[in-house]
Design an enzyme around this catalytic site. Sequence first.
Site, mmCIF file in Angstrom:
data_model
loop_
_atom_site.group_PDB
_atom_site.id
_atom_site.type_symbol
_atom_site.label_atom_id
_atom_site.label_comp_id
_atom_site.label_asym_id
_atom_site.label_seq_id
_atom_site.Cartn_x
_atom_site.Cartn_y
_atom_site.Cartn_z
ATOM 1 N N GLU A 1 14.901 -15.551 -0.156
ATOM 2 C CA GLU A 1 15.384 -16.703 0.689
ATOM 3 C C GLU A 1 14.463 -17.612 0.674
ATOM 4 O O GLU A 1 14.559 -18.802 1.078
ATOM 5 C CB GLU A 1 15.525 -16.017 2.023
ATOM 6 C CG GLU A 1 16.731 -15.149 2.066
ATOM 7 C CD GLU A 1 16.803 -14.622 3.611
ATOM 8 O OE1 GLU A 1 16.357 -15.158 4.415
ATOM 9 O OE2 GLU A 1 17.442 -13.261 3.732
ATOM 10 N N ASP B 1 0.830 -1.094 -0.082
ATOM 11 C CA ASP B 1 -0.088 -0.087 -0.234
ATOM 12 C C ASP B 1 0.921 1.300 -0.026
ATOM 13 O O ASP B 1 1.760 1.359 0.687
ATOM 14 C CB ASP B 1 -0.928 0.134 1.203
ATOM 15 C CG ASP B 1 -1.982 1.087 1.134
ATOM 16 O OD1 ASP B 1 -2.883 1.166 0.388
ATOM 17 O OD2 ASP B 1 -1.772 1.817 2.276
#
Length: 543
Positions: free
Chosen positions: A281, A211
Amino acid sequence: MSLNDPNAWWRHAVCYQVYVRSFADSDGDGIGDLPGITDRLPYLRDLGVDALWITPFYTSPQNDHGYDVADYRDVDPLFGSLADADALLARAHELGLKVIVDLVPNHTSSEHPWFQAALAAPAGSPERARYLFRDGRGVDGAEPPNNWESVFGGPAWTRVTEPDGTPGQWYLNLFDSTQPDLDWRNPEVGDMFEGVLRFWLDRGVDGFRVDVAHGLYKEATLRDQVVEKGEHASTHDIAAAEEVSHTGGTSMVERTMRDEPMWDQPEVHDVYRRWHDVLAEYDGDRILVAEAWTQSAESLARFIRPDEMQQAFNFSWLLAEWSAEAFTEVITSTFSAMDLVGATPTWVLSNHDVVRHVTRYGGGDEGLQRARAATLTMLGLPGSSYLYQGEELGLEQVDVAPEFRQDPSWFRTGEVGRDGCRVPIPWGDAKPPYGFGPGLDQPWIPQPDHWESMTVAAQESDPASTLSFYQAALAARRGIVDAGNAVEMVDLGPDVVAFQRGHLTVLLNTGSTPVALPEGEVLIASGPLADGSLPGDTAVWIG
């Protein structure tokens, strides 16, 4: 792992936005919730989308319907529990659907523990350094620190009463006064949000819609905004979008470039490079999606450079007026900008912040015909597409009575806000709440009395319905994935958008005069074709 795989799922995915309060209610309180979404996931699978994006469901006082977050690592009891979130993720993945959740990093709720600690602490304290507290100007500091205005109307600053009862400092709130802006120059803020990312990635989310992605950093001096005579200070582009929605629109490149010291600062890209590394990751092509209201296609493209985010909403497509010239300009400028960074575009026509595109395009039968045509054109373009819940039913903007309006911008300005695009979905039955939940009363925003023909149940059995059209269009889209990413525009006259994408030709007639169809097999059309020609306000795919 690499997040830049040319075959990654998100590059050509269709994602369905779920506005959690208005999608499906499981417990009869008139407000949508996570179990309600889980129950309706087979509907999304059958619709043919690849993913869903869920608006904020975190602990919140709900002053801005969840975009004021008090705890980023828990579910608000209004919407369920962490166990419900886990169940939703598990069921979605069973059905082959990815799940993107909303992240709100520009501001917290005023009820967040950090802000409560800041209010209790003195000026200059470490607690206040997490937010943008400043002394006021003028006599006794009684004037705001600068001339910025809130997106929701009025000054973007609120003055606090200090613990001893005296008027004190001001804090920045570019949205509602219950949404204080964070100071991203403070390393504690970045560390906190990395922890939030990992919390939800560990639970299995496939990505984050970010956002106000362009708003995290402000110019360090917090200087006044330079405005032209007769203009207001700080206006977020969401306001520009709403104005366009009502007035017919203009393309992004035609808008005057504004001085905006509160938006799109270069330091924000360091945040997304860090987040990119965090997502790398994890397995499964996790993604970041930018809600970035920028002033040019080039500035938007910076958010999706190879070491930053994966997607950024192309709001210039949403802002374009109904004309072949406007649509063609958006397509060409978008691909020119995307090519500079090796990215694919992300197209969108409606969301929870703007007037629904059926209404923007004129409403009624004309608006619906144009909306279907614009959607088919969008789905024929390379890149990802986002759908907003209810558009597959052809829903229009609802004129919500003043006593039922809940958008904070309505309370700040007295102007009609975003409630009209947030009315809960009609699933079945002949009267409200149209199967939205087990309750018998109207939901949190009342539904119109004339929606019995707009429900999912009514449209599922009608091959000519808008729902059936969306199902067919999404099925057809799966057959053109191998059409490639190169788009070549074709000139077929001033009222026609036409492009070739490999073996696929897409035409959109925005005028009133039919145009001849080229040779080839008609794969799908947004409306009836006649005598080998494409009528006005209609689109077609030819293979």
